[in-house]
Each structure stands twice: as structure tokens, then as C-alpha cells.
Design a protein around this motif. Sequence first.
Motif, short mmCIF file in Angstrom:
data_model
loop_
_atom_site.label_atom_id
_atom_site.label_comp_id
_atom_site.label_asym_id
_atom_site.label_seq_id
_atom_site.Cartn_x
_atom_site.Cartn_y
_atom_site.Cartn_z
N ASN A 95 23.10 -72.09 64.51
CA ASN A 95 24.30 -71.74 65.28
C ASN A 95 24.34 -72.55 66.56
O ASN A 95 23.36 -72.60 67.30
N LEU A 96 25.47 -73.16 66.83
CA LEU A 96 25.69 -73.87 68.09
C LEU A 96 26.38 -72.90 69.04
O LEU A 96 27.49 -72.45 68.79
N VAL A 97 25.70 -72.56 70.16
CA VAL A 97 26.22 -71.60 71.12
C VAL A 97 26.54 -72.33 72.43
O VAL A 97 25.66 -72.96 73.02
N PHE A 98 27.79 -72.25 72.86
CA PHE A 98 28.24 -72.89 74.10
C PHE A 98 28.72 -71.84 75.08
O PHE A 98 29.37 -70.87 74.69
N ILE A 99 28.42 -72.03 76.35
CA ILE A 99 29.08 -71.28 77.41
C ILE A 99 29.63 -72.29 78.41
O ILE A 99 28.88 -73.03 79.05
N ASP A 100 30.94 -72.39 78.47
CA ASP A 100 31.63 -73.39 79.29
C ASP A 100 31.05 -74.79 79.07
O ASP A 100 30.63 -75.47 80.02
N ASN A 101 30.97 -75.18 77.80
CA ASN A 101 30.60 -76.54 77.37
C ASN A 101 29.11 -76.86 77.53
O ASN A 101 28.72 -78.01 77.32
N THR A 102 28.28 -75.88 77.85
CA THR A 102 26.84 -76.13 77.92
C THR A 102 26.13 -75.30 76.85
O THR A 102 26.49 -74.15 76.62
N PRO A 103 25.10 -75.85 76.20
CA PRO A 103 24.45 -75.14 75.09
C PRO A 103 23.48 -74.07 75.58
O PRO A 103 22.86 -74.20 76.64
N ILE A 104 23.38 -73.02 74.79
CA ILE A 104 22.41 -71.95 75.02
C ILE A 104 21.41 -71.99 73.86
O ILE A 104 21.78 -71.83 72.70
N PHE A 105 20.14 -72.21 74.17
CA PHE A 105 19.13 -72.35 73.13
C PHE A 105 18.48 -71.01 72.76
O PHE A 105 17.91 -70.87 71.68
N ASN A 106 18.58 -70.04 73.65
CA ASN A 106 18.09 -68.69 73.36
C ASN A 106 19.10 -67.70 73.93
O ASN A 106 19.14 -67.49 75.14
N PRO A 107 19.95 -67.09 73.09
CA PRO A 107 21.07 -66.29 73.60
C PRO A 107 20.72 -64.84 73.90
O PRO A 107 21.61 -64.00 73.93
N THR A 108 19.45 -64.51 74.13
CA THR A 108 19.07 -63.11 74.34
C THR A 108 18.15 -62.95 75.55
O THR A 108 17.46 -63.86 75.96
N HIS A 109 18.18 -61.73 76.08
CA HIS A 109 17.22 -61.29 77.09
C HIS A 109 16.25 -60.30 76.45
O HIS A 109 16.57 -59.67 75.42
N LEU A 110 15.10 -60.12 77.06
CA LEU A 110 14.11 -59.12 76.64
C LEU A 110 13.80 -59.23 75.16
O LEU A 110 13.83 -58.25 74.42
N PHE A 111 13.49 -60.45 74.71
CA PHE A 111 13.10 -60.71 73.33
C PHE A 111 14.12 -60.19 72.33
O PHE A 111 13.78 -59.65 71.28
N GLY A 112 15.39 -60.37 72.63
CA GLY A 112 16.43 -60.04 71.66
C GLY A 112 17.09 -58.71 71.85
O GLY A 112 18.01 -58.37 71.09
#
Length: 795
Positions: free
Chosen positions: A178-195
Amino acid sequence: MRTNGGIIFWLLLFLGNGLYAQRTTYLLRGNVKDASTGKVLAGAAIALDSRKTGVVSDSLGNYSLRLPEDEYVVRITHVGYKPFRLYVKFNKNTVIDAVLEDVTRQLEEVIVSSVATRKDILSPSLGVSLLSMKGIKKIPAMMGEVDVLRSLQTLPGVSSVGEGANGLNIRGGAVDQNLVFIDNTPIFNPTHLFGLFSIFASDGIRELELYKGGIPARFGGRTASVLDIKMLDPNLEKFKMSGGVGPISNRVLLEIPIIKNKLSVLSTARISFNDFWFKLFAPDNLKNTRANFYDVANKVYYKPNAKNTISLSSYFSQDFYRVDSLFSLENVIAKQTDFRYGHTNLSLKWNRYISEKASFEVVGAYSNYKTVTESPDSINRIELRNNIQYQNLRITYDYALGEKHKTNFGFNAVRYDLNPGILNKDIVSKISSLELAKEQSMELSLFVDDEFKVNNKLTLQFGLRYTQFLNLGPSQVRKYQEGEPRSSVTLLSSEQKDGIVKSYGGFEPRLTAVYVLNTVTSLKFGYNRMQQFLQIISNNTTPLPTSRWKIADENILPQTSDFLSLGYFKTWNDNVWEASLESYFRDTRNVIDYVSGANLQLNQTLETQLLSGRGRSYGTELMISKKKGELTGWFSYTYARSFQQTNGQYPEQRINGGNWYASNYDKPHTVNIVLNAQPDKHNSFSFIFAYNTGRPFSSPTGTYTLDGQQLPLYLQRNNDRIPDYHRLDFSWTITNPSMKEKRWEGSWIFTVYNVYGRSNPYSVFFTNGKEGTKVYQLSVFASPLVSLAYNFKFK
């Protein structure tokens, strides 16, 4: 007898009329209008909750009916408007005029959309879901924290391997697809506290667009999906503030105009303080656990004139997690492990409006994702660092050739710099230092999307993307003996190369088409090919945030997928209701798999631990949603299968004998029901019910004895399933009535996560001993979680 019968009949009729005549009736009349425009509303339904009596407003919005003296609740409704209710003691002629609020103008009420409007019915977009943040905030949240990823999991085709999982699985794909962008910048880990929580500060997000299929040609680099998250543009006219206080995190958002109608700044921050929870309530074996995070997002928005806008966005996040004896490295077991990971993201965007037909956009982006795994033990100290650095330049030009023909095209250049592992650099420890070779690459892409309306029935959107991937030196290129599997024994040579070490390239065609059956019904078809040159190397079901990333090279091929989808879409009742039915099939080549007992984290010859396989997923998704009115929500059902095959040239390179087997993300049946009720402007209630088939896991097919111990024997992968998952959540939001019309607006949110306390297993594992193999189930949240949070707005 007939004469007497006739007399009795007329006597009863007379007495009945006389009794009825003694009951006084009064006239109820009024007019119904639109609250915003003042336009009269014909066809509004006027009903009394205690009686079946009812009328409909005429062409001028007027209505009238006669009623006996009594107490009534008058209810006036119209499609697309919030209901009007009023309690009256009816003892005289009464006039009740009603003004109804148009829900179609309140975009925040539209929670989720796959085909939300007639325009979307006519457009060729397929497999696209749009979520607004105000709608997401109505969905029950765990511990009072609005969670973007959990909200996405209520959509068909979106799931995770379980509670506490790191990332999403889209239509049977892995989290790194999955390619995850927030305002055109990638997020490599989309979670806090281990998911457990989303990494996104929800207050600063305008909307989310999830592409599960029909992916535009401007996106590339992943084989499953694209999640495009757009931040709010700050208000250019007046100061605004909002935020919230909860048991897990506290947050605030500020919108600050600097130059009215020209320059404004948005800043949002979220911070958690969770350590005291462990000290107060955790069992003794978890007293030393620590877990906290923060994230900060900023946006500077500048509008020098009507034709130009410039925005500078930034996003920073940091997680810290400490646990006893979790991480081990080559037989060195840590007494205590600290995990730290976070993003530093920046993007600059310039949008230029040229004319009604043309505009262009230039985006520059930078991201740095860093992780640290550390054991502070004074003798066997471990400090493992890695990071991914991303740089991107994209230029896009939009041009409308006419009302029926529009196109956009552009250029995209991405550079990756990876530090896959640095162990104990400048650290005093009994554990030797080690630094893996850096990895560099470039992805150069040209893309074009062309949408053409053939006629009133058929619209086509053709996209083409060409990507040239370059693996850059200096890099170690290793050669292995031909005719033998790669291993330390068959390694022949290793030499350093500079310049372009290896290149891959190819076209990625995209096609979507819509055939309109009528103004509210359409059929859609989609095909896209995607390539992926960067992937997570992890043999866990859900990868740790510190898992290693790997660029395609001479020994590891890029993934390529072909995706087909077909959909049926319909709306009715003036877009109040919508339904969609989509089927899909994806075939993915060069999917990464692992040899048994693979050593991945600091392996300098990683390719000896990897296998190349094939993935296949297919399914059907049904979604029915009600988008407007007092009661909104949706029902979704997904039938989905996901399989994998690893059939190498040698026996050591075959999993399950080279036969297809269920992947870690194979969940045949998933049901989600979301209901949101708002009986008045001060109270709203939400419910979520979720069910899915348990995911696969590998269980032993027998045992063998070694040194007096019975050990499990694994001959098949993913040959069993954990029990099915189901859960009910509840949320009640109370908006402060006394402050509703003032600049300060406060609300309390009471939530119960897992209402009936279902102990849903996250995983099944086995322990060995002299008494044989024992089976255990691990559940993350096995009891109801009750929370109370306070949100506020100042505007």
C-alpha cells in the motif's frame, strides 16, 4: 323484524354521530421551507407519532389537517433533510411552520462514499472510496481516540490481521503493498503503539481517498492500493481552534490567519501520556512497560493572487515503546528492549491556474523514517538503527480539450536512500558492531491519464505510466553457483559496483470504463498494472515498525501485478441510498517468501533467505449505504480469497510442495455494519458490528522426540485458522446545548469498545516441553474498554 332492525341501525348511527360531534376538532396548518434558501418544500410528510393520520405539503409548501383535542408530537420529514419534531398540547387552531436543514449541504454528514453522487455514477472511477473526517469522527473509537485506519476497515476489501496489527491489508495484499501519502509525502509506518492507533492526527485532515482499483497513472510504486490523505487548508479569514482530551492522547489544532485572504497557518499536535496506566493497572510482569507517542503537522498556505497558491506542509512523529525481553539478536536475549521510530516529512506545492482549460502543479517532497531498537543492558548492549530517506519531484499538467475530453500528464522522480542496519556503532558492548551496505535507487516515471466521453452512455479513461528503476552503486554484487540454490556455500564472488548496478523498467497501462444504464445506474470495468521496487522484509504476520526494507537488486526482482475489476453501481431516493457490487482478481509475480527459520535483520547475504513466489487474490464486495438523514450508515459484505505459491527450482525453495496455500491475509467472509443516529442537534449515537473469518496460521501436523522432548512437526504452511472474529462498539456524543450557538462548542464522547467482551484471539502459538506440545491463544483486548473524552471548538 326488519322494521325494528332498521330503527336500531338509524338510532345507532344517530347516537354515534352525536357522540362524535361532541368531540371538538381544531385546525393544524403550516408551511414547510428550506432553512438555507427559504424555498418552499413540496411533498414533505407531516405525521403524528401517536396516530396514523398524516398529509403531504402541496406545491406551495402548505399543509392542513383537522385533529381532536389531545397531545401530539408533530413530525415533518422530507428526503435529504433532517427531520423536524415538535411536541404540542393541541387545544386550539394552531400554525406550525417548519424550516428543514438540507443534509446535502452539510458535507460532514456524508461519512463514506464509493459512488456518492450522480456525478460519480457517470465518472469512470472504480474501486475508489472517499471519507470525510467529520463523518469518521462519528464512528465509535477505541479509548476515545478517532482512528483513521480502523474506520477504513469498515469498508469492503479492507482488513488487518488482527487488533494491534501494523497497517492494512487491501484486497488480500500485504501491508507494504500500500502506498500511503499525507500531503504528497509517504508514510512508511501508518500506526502508533505497534498498530493500536493511527499515526494521523485526525483534526488536521480534510479527507481520505482510498484507491483499491482503477488507480490513476500518477501513482506508482506499490501493487495493492493507494491511500491519499489531504490536510486541511487553513482558514484565511478568522482564527479557529479545536482539540480534545482523552485517556490515551490529547490534541489541539490551530488555524491562524497571518494576512487576511492571503496567508494562513495551520498547526495540529497530538501527544500521549500512557506510562502511568502501566504503573497503576498493569500486572507485575508489565509494570516496566512504557508506551507513548506524539505527532505534529503544520501547513503554511499562501495565496498571492487568484491564479496561484503555494503550500508548505510538514509532519513529524515519534513513538517510544519499552518492554521486557521482547527482542533477541543471534542468541543474545535482551533483558529489556526500547523501540523508537518516527517520520520527518516535508512537502512544498505550487499550483498555477492558467485558464479554464489548463493548470499545472509542482510538488517537491522529502521524508525520513528512522527506527532504533535498543537494549540498555550494560554488558550486552544492543543498538540497532536503520532509516529510509525519500526525495521526490513531481510535475503535473492538466488540460481540458473540451467538455467531453480532458487529460493530465507529468513527470515523477523518486530517490530512495536506505540504511538497512547499523549495529552498535560507537557503542561499548560485548556485541560486535556491524554496518550493512547502504542501498540507493531512482524511480523515473512518465505518466498520462486521458478521459474521453464517447457518448452519453460510455466514458473511457486510459492511463499509461512508464517507470525506469535504477539500482545505484556503490553496491556489492554477489554471484552464486548456477544450478544450486543460493547459500553461503554456493557463493562464488562478491564485488563492488558503482554507477547503475541494475535496472528494471516497464509500462504500466491503466484502463477504466463506465457504461451508464440510466442516470442512477452504471456498470464499470477496470484494469491496471503496477510495479513495486521497495518492500518490507519480515517473516512475521504483521511486521514490526523496525522491520527491514529492501530495494530490488540483481538477486531480488521487483513485484508486478495485474488487476481486473468489474462493478455495478446504483443510487436512489435522490442519492440518499447507494449500493455497489464489485468483483476483482489480482495476479502478482515475484512475491517475497522466506526459507524456514530465515535470519533477516542483519544478514549481509539477504537473498539466501528469500524465495520468489506468486500471489493471487479474488473476491466480491457488496456495500449498501444510507448517506443522508437522521439515521445514516452502511452495510458491507466481502467474500475474498488470497493465496500464495512458492514453487522454486529446488526442493528447498518450495513451500507446501509448490502448491497454492492460503496467505496470511486470507479471510473468506467479512461483514461490517455501521449505524449513526442523530435524533437532535445535541445527541448522536453510533454502533459498529464487525465479523470476519479467522486468519490462517501454521499448526503442527505431528510430533517427534529429541533429547527426551516432544517437538512439533510442521509440514504445511497456514493449514489451520484461528477462531472467527466479531465485535460490537458503541459511541454516544453529547454536544453542550448551552454553548451550541456560541463561538466555543464543547462535546463529550462516551465510547465502549468490544461491548460484550469477546475474547478474539490475535494469534495461536505452541510451547514444547517434556509433557508435549501445549497450545495457547493470545488476545489483545479480551474485555470491554470504556472511555470518556472531551472535544472542543473555538471559531
